[in-house]
Design a protein around this motif. Structure first.
Motif, mmCIF file in Angstrom:
data_model
loop_
_atom_site.group_PDB
_atom_site.id
_atom_site.type_symbol
_atom_site.label_atom_id
_atom_site.label_comp_id
_atom_site.label_asym_id
_atom_site.label_seq_id
_atom_site.Cartn_x
_atom_site.Cartn_y
_atom_site.Cartn_z
ATOM 1 N N VAL A 23 0.839 -1.202 0.000
ATOM 2 C CA VAL A 23 0.000 0.000 0.000
ATOM 3 C C VAL A 23 0.874 1.251 0.000
ATOM 4 N N GLN A 24 1.871 1.267 0.872
ATOM 5 C CA GLN A 24 2.741 2.436 0.978
ATOM 6 C C GLN A 24 3.515 2.693 -0.314
ATOM 7 N N ALA A 25 4.004 1.620 -0.937
ATOM 8 C CA ALA A 25 4.741 1.779 -2.194
ATOM 9 C C ALA A 25 3.829 2.304 -3.299
ATOM 10 N N ALA A 26 2.603 1.792 -3.366
ATOM 11 C CA ALA A 26 1.651 2.252 -4.385
ATOM 12 C C ALA A 26 1.326 3.718 -4.197
ATOM 13 N N LEU A 27 1.171 4.155 -2.960
ATOM 14 C CA LEU A 27 0.874 5.570 -2.700
ATOM 15 C C LEU A 27 2.058 6.458 -3.055
ATOM 16 N N ARG A 28 3.270 5.978 -2.805
ATOM 17 C CA ARG A 28 4.446 6.778 -3.181
ATOM 18 C C ARG A 28 4.568 6.895 -4.704
ATOM 19 N N ARG A 29 4.256 5.819 -5.416
ATOM 20 C CA ARG A 29 4.252 5.910 -6.887
ATOM 21 C C ARG A 29 3.178 6.889 -7.347
ATOM 22 N N SER A 30 2.025 6.814 -6.711
ATOM 23 C CA SER A 30 0.938 7.725 -7.058
ATOM 24 C C SER A 30 1.320 9.170 -6.783
ATOM 25 N N ASP A 31 1.990 9.413 -5.646
ATOM 26 C CA ASP A 31 2.466 10.772 -5.335
ATOM 27 C C ASP A 31 3.346 11.305 -6.461
ATOM 28 N N ARG A 32 4.271 10.468 -6.894
ATOM 29 C CA ARG A 32 5.194 10.910 -7.937
ATOM 30 C C ARG A 32 4.447 11.172 -9.251
ATOM 31 N N HIS A 206 6.910 4.348 -12.809
ATOM 32 C CA HIS A 206 6.275 3.021 -12.851
ATOM 33 C C HIS A 206 7.124 1.980 -12.122
ATOM 34 N N GLN A 207 8.437 2.113 -12.211
ATOM 35 C CA GLN A 207 9.348 1.116 -11.637
ATOM 36 C C GLN A 207 9.669 1.385 -10.163
ATOM 37 N N HIS A 208 9.222 2.501 -9.656
ATOM 38 C CA HIS A 208 9.575 2.913 -8.300
ATOM 39 C C HIS A 208 9.095 1.899 -7.252
#
Length: 215
Positions: A23-32, A206-208
């Protein structure tokens, strides 16, 4: 026939736990994606204001291929929350745990969500749009380039309240004309910044924090 488990169609859609690493990784990708692409390039004239003023809803859902009915039911629960004018529902596991998959199955899924929601809520409280990292990268004209703008880092359903579109459009233009104007502006911006550079930025987002074997 699918090669990964599909969520039980009777299972309600559940928001992933805030402390879950996926969840946290998906939100960080979304932030970017929002800040480095949508806002920095002014792809959407309303996005930054909406986010900074707390009118953006984001939820990450870890189910594999949830049922369209479950998503439609969840949208009904968001309907009374008038604070939220734009919503982003992220599905990082839609094609299997940690997998992105192709865009077409997700687009069909979102179409089914739209149909199910339309049966439950008339008129609909949200416009429902599919975003996916594998959307086509054709930039030949604004009509097709809009799909490039929707290359979010994870499969995502965007929700927009109709009154938001009405608030930002020119009073002399209808909603379709506004969509065309935004698409034209986005395409000009991408071209001015350099298509190769922007494409590279999206690929990096996308790769983050995504396992290399899941790309």
């Amino acid at each position: 026939m699918s090669d990964f488990p599909v969520t039980d169609p009777t299972e309600p859609l559940a928001v992933g736990a805030a402390n879950d690493p996926t969840v946290q990784a998906a939100l960080r990708r979304s932030d970017r994606y929002l800040q480095e692409f949508i806002e920095q390039l002014s792809i959407c004239p309303y996005a930054k204001q909406c986010r900074e003023q707390g009118r953006l809803y984001r939820g990450v859902f870890l189910q594999v291929q949830p049922s369209p009915q479950a998503v439609a039911n969840f949208l009904l629960s968001l309907d009374p929350e008038r604070l939220y004018e734009i919503g982003l529902l992220l599905f990082p596991n839609f094609a299997g745990e940690g997998k992105v998959g192709e865009s077409h199955p997700f687009e069909r899924f979102v179409s089914d969500v739209r149909n199910q929601y339309g049966k439950l809520r008339k008129p609909p409280a949200f416009f429902i749009v599919a975003f996916h990292p594998q959307m086509p990268s054709n930039l030949s004209n604004p009509d097709v380039a809009v799909r490039f703008m929707r290359r979010s880092p994870d499969p995502t359903i965007q929700l927009v309240r109709p009154e938001v579109i009405d608030a930002v459009r020119n009073p002399h233009h209808n909603r379709d004309e506004l969509s065309t104007a935004i698409a034209e502006m986005g395409l000009r911006t991408v071209r001015s910044h350099g298509v190769e550079k922007v494409t590279g930025t999206l690929a990096d987002i996308h790769q983050h924090e995504r396992p290399k074997d899941k790309l």
